[in-house]
Write a protein that holds these residues in place. Sequence first.
Motif, PDB file in Angstrom:
ATOM      1  N   LEU A  78     -10.383 -27.781  82.238  1.00 17.24           N
ATOM      2  CA  LEU A  78      -9.240 -27.743  81.459  1.00 17.24           C
ATOM      3  C   LEU A  78      -8.242 -26.525  81.513  1.00 17.24           C
ATOM      4  O   LEU A  78      -8.715 -25.682  81.028  1.00 17.24           O
ATOM      5  N   GLU A  79      -7.214 -26.760  82.098  1.00 19.59           N
ATOM      6  CA  GLU A  79      -6.150 -25.551  82.122  1.00 19.59           C
ATOM      7  C   GLU A  79      -5.708 -25.243  80.795  1.00 19.59           C
ATOM      8  O   GLU A  79      -5.168 -26.027  80.125  1.00 19.59           O
ATOM      9  N   PRO A  80      -5.286 -24.020  80.529  1.00 23.17           N
ATOM     10  CA  PRO A  80      -4.614 -23.632  79.111  1.00 23.17           C
ATOM     11  C   PRO A  80      -3.254 -24.095  79.470  1.00 23.17           C
ATOM     12  O   PRO A  80      -2.368 -23.969  80.394  1.00 23.17           O
ATOM     13  N   ARG A  81      -2.584 -24.777  78.184  1.00 19.64           N
ATOM     14  CA  ARG A  81      -1.211 -25.042  78.391  1.00 19.64           C
ATOM     15  C   ARG A  81      -0.493 -24.686  77.020  1.00 19.64           C
ATOM     16  O   ARG A  81      -1.182 -24.931  75.979  1.00 19.64           O
ATOM     17  N   PRO A  82       0.724 -24.439  77.001  1.00 17.98           N
ATOM     18  CA  PRO A  82       1.445 -24.032  75.868  1.00 17.98           C
ATOM     19  C   PRO A  82       1.202 -25.470  74.962  1.00 17.98           C
ATOM     20  O   PRO A  82       1.933 -26.401  75.464  1.00 17.98           O
ATOM     21  N   PRO A  83       0.995 -25.181  73.690  1.00 20.90           N
ATOM     22  CA  PRO A  83       0.980 -26.411  72.969  1.00 20.90           C
ATOM     23  C   PRO A  83       1.907 -26.683  72.264  1.00 20.90           C
ATOM     24  O   PRO A  83       2.301 -27.967  71.494  1.00 20.90           O
ATOM     25  N   LEU A  84       3.231 -25.984  72.091  1.00 22.63           N
ATOM     26  CA  LEU A  84       4.470 -26.460  71.632  1.00 22.63           C
ATOM     27  C   LEU A  84       5.673 -26.580  72.665  1.00 22.63           C
ATOM     28  O   LEU A  84       5.722 -25.798  73.352  1.00 22.63           O
ATOM     29  N   GLU A  85       6.366 -27.558  72.356  1.00 20.78           N
ATOM     30  CA  GLU A  85       7.502 -27.823  73.142  1.00 20.78           C
ATOM     31  C   GLU A  85       8.685 -26.922  72.911  1.00 20.78           C
ATOM     32  O   GLU A  85       8.766 -26.390  71.834  1.00 20.78           O
ATOM     33  N   LEU A  86       9.349 -26.614  73.875  1.00 21.99           N
ATOM     34  CA  LEU A  86      10.485 -25.918  73.949  1.00 21.99           C
ATOM     35  C   LEU A  86      11.528 -26.501  73.109  1.00 21.99           C
ATOM     36  O   LEU A  86      12.002 -27.500  73.204  1.00 21.99           O
ATOM     37  N   PRO A  87      12.043 -25.658  71.891  1.00 24.75           N
ATOM     38  CA  PRO A  87      13.285 -26.210  71.191  1.00 24.75           C
ATOM     39  C   PRO A  87      14.529 -26.957  71.906  1.00 24.75           C
ATOM     40  O   PRO A  87      14.871 -25.851  73.106  1.00 24.75           O
ATOM     41  N   GLU A  88      14.990 -27.571  71.568  1.00 25.13           N
ATOM     42  CA  GLU A  88      16.362 -28.052  72.701  1.00 25.13           C
ATOM     43  C   GLU A  88      17.393 -27.233  72.365  1.00 25.13           C
ATOM     44  O   GLU A  88      17.878 -26.673  71.057  1.00 25.13           O
ATOM     45  N   GLY A  89      18.073 -26.954  73.425  1.00 22.02           N
ATOM     46  CA  GLY A  89      19.351 -26.054  73.165  1.00 22.02           C
ATOM     47  C   GLY A  89      19.694 -25.474  74.563  1.00 22.02           C
ATOM     48  O   GLY A  89      18.907 -25.477  75.528  1.00 22.02           O
ATOM     49  N   ASP A  90      20.667 -24.691  74.682  1.00 22.16           N
ATOM     50  CA  ASP A  90      21.251 -23.886  75.697  1.00 22.16           C
ATOM     51  C   ASP A  90      20.827 -22.432  75.681  1.00 22.16           C
ATOM     52  O   ASP A  90      21.516 -21.673  75.025  1.00 22.16           O
ATOM     53  N   TRP A  91      19.851 -21.949  76.179  1.00 24.54           N
ATOM     54  CA  TRP A  91      19.281 -21.014  75.750  1.00 24.54           C
ATOM     55  C   TRP A  91      19.154 -19.725  76.939  1.00 24.54           C
ATOM     56  O   TRP A  91      19.301 -20.050  78.083  1.00 24.54           O
ATOM     57  N   ALA A  92      19.863 -18.510  76.347  1.00 27.16           N
ATOM     58  CA  ALA A  92      19.754 -17.453  77.480  1.00 27.16           C
ATOM     59  C   ALA A  92      18.409 -16.904  77.995  1.00 27.16           C
ATOM     60  O   ALA A  92      18.208 -16.360  78.951  1.00 27.16           O
ATOM     61  N   LEU A  93      17.433 -16.996  76.879  1.00 26.99           N
ATOM     62  CA  LEU A  93      16.022 -16.730  77.285  1.00 26.99           C
ATOM     63  C   LEU A  93      14.973 -17.675  76.524  1.00 26.99           C
ATOM     64  O   LEU A  93      15.384 -18.138  75.610  1.00 26.99           O
TER      65      LEU A  93
END
Length: 318
Positions: A78-93
């Motif tokens: 099983l490959e490591p994966r980030p458990p949290l989804e990215l917050p919605e928004g228009d992000w610079a970073l």
Amino acid sequence: MEFPSRDLELATRQATLESDTPQIVGPQVVLGQGGFADDDAPENALVAVRDQSQWYVADSLHQARELAGKVQGRRSSLEPRPPLELPEGDWALTLRTCWVEPAYLETDASWCNPQDEPADPVANGGAFGGKIASDVTDVARELAQANDRVVRVLWSREDTVRHGPKRPPVSVGLRADGSGIFRLARTDHIDERIRPLLPKCEIEQVTIPGPPTSSAIRGAGWAEVEMLRAGLSGQAGWVTAPSGASAKATIANELISVEVRAGSPLDWVMFRSYCIGAAHMAYSWVTSEGLSVDQNGDVHDLTIRSFGVLRSSDTPEI
């Protein structure tokens, strides 16, 4: 580089200062007398090991493991994966991180005489903050009193991975002015590490399945913030830790160059060793490490090699 003759008492003070835990420096360490928590337990002590839900006590480690039905940990596909989804928004970073294992060498251990206090699991090693809240001391005291015998309480490597604290995974979206959302796995006292450095950012703690987290893990929270600040500014400058010490690192031509502002070293060998170790730890973390945790929060990578810790031979010169 040449070093002056060493004063091992000063070296011990330097190591204690760097790790924020009592340390021992001397030839006895390489001879197996480093003073770790289980090193001076009486030979006739009972031994306690755990499974997922309870402790098993026996006359020997082998017998206790048999009672617990211990199974050797394996490396998962099983490959490591980030458990949290990215917050919605228009992000610079943006930044998303996986679960990672502190991977300290000496696993949690303690022992206790029924009439005395239990041995400190930190002993001659700080465990990168991973043992600060370890339960082995309380368990050792309880089992020693219940059995009216000295009891050694030992975590296996699998125990440290399943039950030991991790740095909280994060998922962050930032605008150019430093505002945005800093989402992370719920962790006590982590806000105070983040808010002073990103005052315009909303901190969003969420409960997710997985191993426990702790703000005591080395660099937890503020190291991720410094990555983001460097990303926004477009350059990596001096970074100041909560302790007040500062450092700067650059990577070019297969070389990691490190500068530090930490006062006059008490012992150059120990000081240099900690700088090299910290550089390797940071480089390994951001380039190679990850821990496989499924959607139910169960950890699947249970061996040292499966944590992705970069081998010294694969690390650029520091």
